[in-house]
Design a protein around this motif. Structure first.
Motif, PDB file in Angstrom:
ATOM      1  N   GLN A 158       8.229   0.591   8.080  1.00 19.14           N
ATOM      2  CA  GLN A 158       6.968  -0.155   8.175  1.00 19.14           C
ATOM      3  C   GLN A 158       7.159  -1.589   8.656  1.00 19.14           C
ATOM      4  N   TYR A 181      -4.055   2.635  13.371  1.00 16.41           N
ATOM      5  CA  TYR A 181      -3.492   2.558  12.012  1.00 16.41           C
ATOM      6  C   TYR A 181      -2.948   1.157  11.708  1.00 16.41           C
ATOM      7  N   LYS A 198       0.621   5.445   0.639  1.00 16.20           N
ATOM      8  CA  LYS A 198      -0.231   6.555   1.065  1.00 16.20           C
ATOM      9  C   LYS A 198      -0.174   7.677   0.037  1.00 16.20           C
ATOM     10  N   GLY A 225       0.838  -1.197   0.000  1.00 12.77           N
ATOM     11  CA  GLY A 225       0.000   0.000   0.000  1.00 12.77           C
ATOM     12  C   GLY A 225       0.868   1.240   0.000  1.00 12.77           C
ATOM     13  N   ASP A 265      -5.542  -4.691   5.624  1.00 12.55           N
ATOM     14  CA  ASP A 265      -5.140  -4.497   4.220  1.00 12.55           C
ATOM     15  C   ASP A 265      -4.384  -5.718   3.721  1.00 12.55           C
TER      16      ASP A 265
HETATM   17  N1  TRP Z   1       1.666   2.276   6.226  1.00 12.94           N
HETATM   18  C1  TRP Z   1       2.228   2.277   4.924  1.00 12.94           C
HETATM   19  C2  TRP Z   1       3.092   3.528   4.755  1.00 12.94           C
HETATM   20  O1  TRP Z   1       2.955   4.488   5.459  1.00 12.94           O
HETATM   21  C3  TRP Z   1       1.163   2.258   3.854  1.00 12.94           C
HETATM   22  C4  TRP Z   1       0.336   1.024   3.949  1.00 12.94           C
HETATM   23  C5  TRP Z   1      -0.958   0.952   4.326  1.00 12.94           C
HETATM   24  C6  TRP Z   1       0.776  -0.288   3.650  1.00 12.94           C
HETATM   25  N2  TRP Z   1      -1.381  -0.331   4.299  1.00 12.94           N
HETATM   26  C7  TRP Z   1      -0.356  -1.129   3.877  1.00 12.94           C
HETATM   27  C8  TRP Z   1       1.985  -0.853   3.214  1.00 12.94           C
HETATM   28  C9  TRP Z   1      -0.282  -2.499   3.703  1.00 12.94           C
HETATM   29  C10 TRP Z   1       2.050  -2.228   3.018  1.00 12.94           C
HETATM   30  C11 TRP Z   1       0.921  -3.050   3.271  1.00 12.94           C
HETATM   31  O2  TRP Z   1       3.911   3.565   3.888  1.00 12.94           O
END
Ligand code: TRP
Length: 339
Positions: free
Chosen positions: A155, A133, A16, A14, A140
């Motif tokens: 992360q 969060y 942002k 993911g 996710d």
């Molecule tokens: N938290 C991650 C960031 O700030 C973004 C993210 C959200 C993410 N959900 C995820 C990354 C799931 C990997 C998998 O960069």
């Protein structure tokens, strides 16, 4: 020949939608993702729900989310080969996020360094979403049963927590979630700030003269390269030596990444020519690399029907997989289930 194709490993990440893509993220990461499409079954999503944990201008958040998607596609992440979608358009994320909140401990969430850093920086907006969060992030991830989650260092702790939550849930209710591994991606070129070549090129550089954005106009790119710092050593020649000549070496890495030339070839090309010739040459090579990406991203943003279709197809594909996991979870924890 009747061989059954081996099932590809699943990878998910993911991003942002908080800033524009830089040349650094393109050469360092996104270019590799394009190649990864053949090797893995990939999911990439724009984490707009996560963006709500800080205050945004609503119109701007919406625009950035769509632009980011358009930029990834323009970089060559083909929507036919990757599942690309917007997090808030797949409602299962918020739903599983709630359930996982109930299986993630207050103590665990309190120990997250990102939470501690962000609350220290934004003391006037330490909201519940900022605290939980990581359980939305766990949702996710776990919805898609991925094998790998490529993330940067910042992360890793969240992926570790995701593994703990998945294991806890599996222990309570039987095998439900695949426990994913963090994946340290192969880094392409490491692109440094043009004015401060000892630190990484960052999208959050406020003034912006040290970084190049994918969508920037050619004349701005040229201006920034012409002003890029070179090194104050006496030899003033184009030679790769990141320790003593970080500025020149950074420009060489960029030039190598966009032209495919080796450092030896670059040294030979600029032998006896000096920085005044070298810097604009790097600028021009970057301009030509980014031109088709910028034009394609702009085209996608203008073509509302295409963009909508892109979102819809991605969300449908993602939601098909996500729903299977969510149904299992709802049944296991004792919810009545969908009607
Ligand atoms: N938290 C991650 C960031 O700030 C973004 C993210 C959200 C993410 N959900 C995820 C990354 C799931 C990997 C998998 O960069």
């Amino acid at each position: 020949m009747d061989t059954v194709p081996e099932k590809k490993k699943v990878m998910l990440s993911g991003i942002k939608p908080t800033g524009d893509l830089t040349l650094g993220s393109y050469l360092g990461a996104v270019k590799n993702w394009v190649e990864r499409a053949e090797l893995y079954d990939n999911y990439y999503f724009m984490a707009d729900l996560h963006a709500l944990t800080t205050r945004n201008n609503p119109a701007e958040l919406r625009r950035r989310t769509l632009e980011q998607l358009a930029q990834y596609v323009a970089c060559g992440l083909a929507p036919e080969k990757n599942t690309l979608f917007i997090q808030s358009q797949v409602h299962q994320h918020a739903e599983l996020g709630w359930v996982l909140n109930c299986y993630t401990m207050f103590g665990e969430l309190s120990r997250m360094t990102q939470f501690k850093d962000k609350s220290a920086k934004n003391a006037d907006n330490i909201n519940g979403g900022l605290f939980t969060y990581p359980s939305l992030m766990a949702a996710d991830i776990l919805l898609y049963q991925p094998d790998y989650v490529p993330v940067g260092d910042d992360q890793k702790q969240h992926v570790e927590l995701t593994r703990d939550v998945a294991q806890r849930f599996n222990n309570l209710y039987g095998e439900t979630f695949k426990v994913p591994e963090p994946f340290i991606p192969k880094v392409g070129a490491r692109v440094m700030d043009l004015l401060d070549p000892r630190s990484k090129m960052s999208k959050s550089d406020e003034i912006g003269n040290g970084r190049i954005l994918l969508m920037e106009a050619p004349e701005d790119i040229m201006r920034k390269f012409k002003r890029a710092v070179t090194d104050s050593d006496t030899e003033r020649c184009v030679r790769y030596d990141p320790e003593n000549k970080p500025g020149v070496s950074n420009l060489m890495s960029i030039y190598a990444a966009v032209t495919g030339k080796s450092f030896d070839e670059i040294e030979a090309e600029f032998d006896g020519k000096g920085y005044g010739v070298f810097k604009p040459a790097v600028g021009e090579a970057v301009v030509e690399t980014l031109r088709p990406i910028r034009e394609e991203a702009a085209r996608i943003m203008k073509d509302k029907a295409y963009l909508e279709n892109l979102c819809r197809e991605g969300a449908q594909r993602a939601s098909y997989i996500a729903e299977k996991t969510l149904r299992k979870v709802y049944r296991k924890v004792g919810l009545v289930g969908r009607v």
